[in-house]
Scaffold this active site. Structure first.
Site, mmCIF file in Angstrom:
data_model
loop_
_atom_site.group_PDB
_atom_site.id
_atom_site.type_symbol
_atom_site.label_atom_id
_atom_site.label_comp_id
_atom_site.label_asym_id
_atom_site.label_seq_id
_atom_site.Cartn_x
_atom_site.Cartn_y
_atom_site.Cartn_z
ATOM 1 C CB CYS A 14 31.695 -6.177 -12.319
ATOM 2 S SG CYS A 14 31.442 -6.783 -13.928
ATOM 3 C CD GLN A 212 19.229 -17.414 -18.645
ATOM 4 O OE1 GLN A 212 19.822 -16.381 -18.547
ATOM 5 N NE2 GLN A 212 18.273 -17.950 -18.009
ATOM 6 C CG PHE A 241 6.806 -17.038 -18.041
ATOM 7 C CD1 PHE A 241 6.087 -15.840 -18.225
ATOM 8 C CD2 PHE A 241 6.155 -17.667 -16.953
ATOM 9 C CE1 PHE A 241 5.212 -15.241 -17.538
ATOM 10 C CE2 PHE A 241 5.131 -17.389 -16.262
ATOM 11 C CZ PHE A 241 4.566 -16.034 -16.428
ATOM 12 C CD GLU A 262 8.647 -16.133 -24.220
ATOM 13 O OE1 GLU A 262 8.615 -14.866 -24.230
ATOM 14 O OE2 GLU A 262 8.997 -16.663 -23.154
ATOM 15 C CG ASN A 307 12.836 -19.335 -17.127
ATOM 16 O OD1 ASN A 307 13.348 -18.763 -15.851
ATOM 17 N ND2 ASN A 307 13.504 -19.380 -17.914
ATOM 18 C CB CYS A 334 16.758 -14.067 -13.089
ATOM 19 S SG CYS A 334 15.399 -13.005 -13.732
#
Length: 376
Positions: A14, A212, A241, A262, A307, A334
């Site tokens: 992080c 996710q 996707f 997919e 996606n 993303c």
């Protein structure tokens, strides 16, 4: 967020943890504006955040140490192990699972894999939790099937300690590389999938299907896509996707024709199960390569939702979408950098609206949703 592992210098995953959540969100928003510079955006929607800790529904733990004293976490580049059981990104419900697994490994004789010596059996533990009902999926990633009999024999004790474990598997990963899972999945329970529910839409999680890791923000991402599609004249839609079908299942109506594509068969099995539960008979999910599927079609849907993984959809699919010219494209990404590159390969489209979703707090990463409308 306070983290003892970070403060002690033992973990740096992080990297933005010293910044406030608002500072992180501002920096990510600025990054998105920079990446989309030169691309006109009609509407910038307010960014969506979520919890700053205890939000992850999945733990991926390297197993090291000894069979009597296993350690769950990660290995530094020099091979030094770090125990991550106290990571504040995990929900409190993970702690008793980790505690029970340590004596269980000794009971089952699952010797942790030693990378330097290339010996041992247990490489990783992969734990996933359903936010809907608290059910969990546990995957033992093993080097071989050598210890399967011992693992099966010891499981009744573990299941008595942890009744929340609904799905348990052994994944076989024989390669001496830092690869999280292999192709072979052996189910050790009758139940083979976890049920999750976002916005009253049932979603299923199987061992080798992507899902996710931040369910709070993911549910808002799917709901936003549903709202956007609901405002458009869409009767025919592609979901490329599509994973387990999160976007398509949210956006579909009984009257809409929708095809979800997919490459992972496990994910498609989940999507089909959800569609059947919802009674949506005009949804069709297929396990195919998204680019190859699109290029082979002779029809043009009203909307194409993509996606893709971090690499983006790529120029071949961009070129075909530009040629096929659906009226709308929704791009969920993303990796805003590859999304921006892809959008620049769609010169006849304009960004109608864009929204940032802080799916990955304390890092530079984020999710973004963009609605593109054909301009000519």
């Amino acid at each position: 967020m306070q983290c003892a592992l970070y403060d002690a210098g033992r973990c740096r995953s992080c990297q933005w943890i010293t910044q406030s959540v608002n500072e992180q969100l501002s920096a990510k928003t600025a990054d998105l504006h920079r990446l989309l510079a030169g691309l006109p955006v009609e509407q910038w929607c307010a960014p969506i955040g979520g919890p700053e800790q205890h939000f992850r529904n999945k733990a991926k733990m390297v197993v090291s140490g000894s069979v009597e004293k296993p350690l769950f976490g990660m290995l530094h580049r020099d091979g030094t192990p770090v125990d991550l059981c106290g990571c504040p990104l995990y929900p409190a419900s993970f702690a008793p699972v980790f505690s029970a697994l340590k004596p269980f490994i000794a009971r089952a004789g699952l010797t942790p894999y030693n990378v330097a010596r290339k010996r041992g059996e247990l490489k990783y533990l992969l734990l996933t939790e359903s936010q809907f009902d608290g059910g969990m999926m546990l995957r033992f990633v093993l080097r071989s099937e050598t210890k399967l009999t011992q693992l099966r024999a010891a499981l009744p004790w573990l299941r008595a300690q942890l009744p929340q474990l609904r799905v348990i598997t052994a994944n076989i990963q024989p390669v001496h590389m830092a690869i999280m899972e292999g192709e072979t999945e052996i189910y050790l329970t009758d139940q083979q999938a976890l049920v999750e529910r976002f916005n009253d839409v049932p979603l299923w999680i199987r061992p080798q299907s992507f899902f996710q890791t931040n369910p709070t923000v993911a549910s808002r991402l799917y709901a936003t896509a549903r709202d956007w599609v609901g405002q458009l004249p869409v009767r025919h839609m592609w979901d490329l996707f599509c994973g387990v079908g999160g976007f398509g299942l949210h956006c579909a109506t009984p009257q809409m024709q929708l095809t979800g594509i997919e490459i992972a068969p496990e994910a498609i099995a989940c999507a089909k199960q959800s569609a059947a539960e919802l009674g949506l008979t005009r949804l069709h999910f297929q396990a195919l390569d998204s680019t190859q599927f699109a290029i082979a079609q002779g029809e043009t849907p009203d909307l194409v939702l993509v996606n893709p993984p971090r690499r983006g959809i790529g120029k071949p699919l961009c070129d075909y979408l530009a040629q096929m010219a659906p009226r709308f494209i929704i791009y969920s990404s993303c990796n805003a950098q590859t999304m921006a590159q892809d959008i620049r390969h769609l010169p006849n489209y304009r960004i109608q609206r864009v929204q940032l979703f802080d799916m990955f707090p304390h890092t530079a990463h984020y999710e973004v949703l963009a609605l593109l409308r054909r301009s000519i």
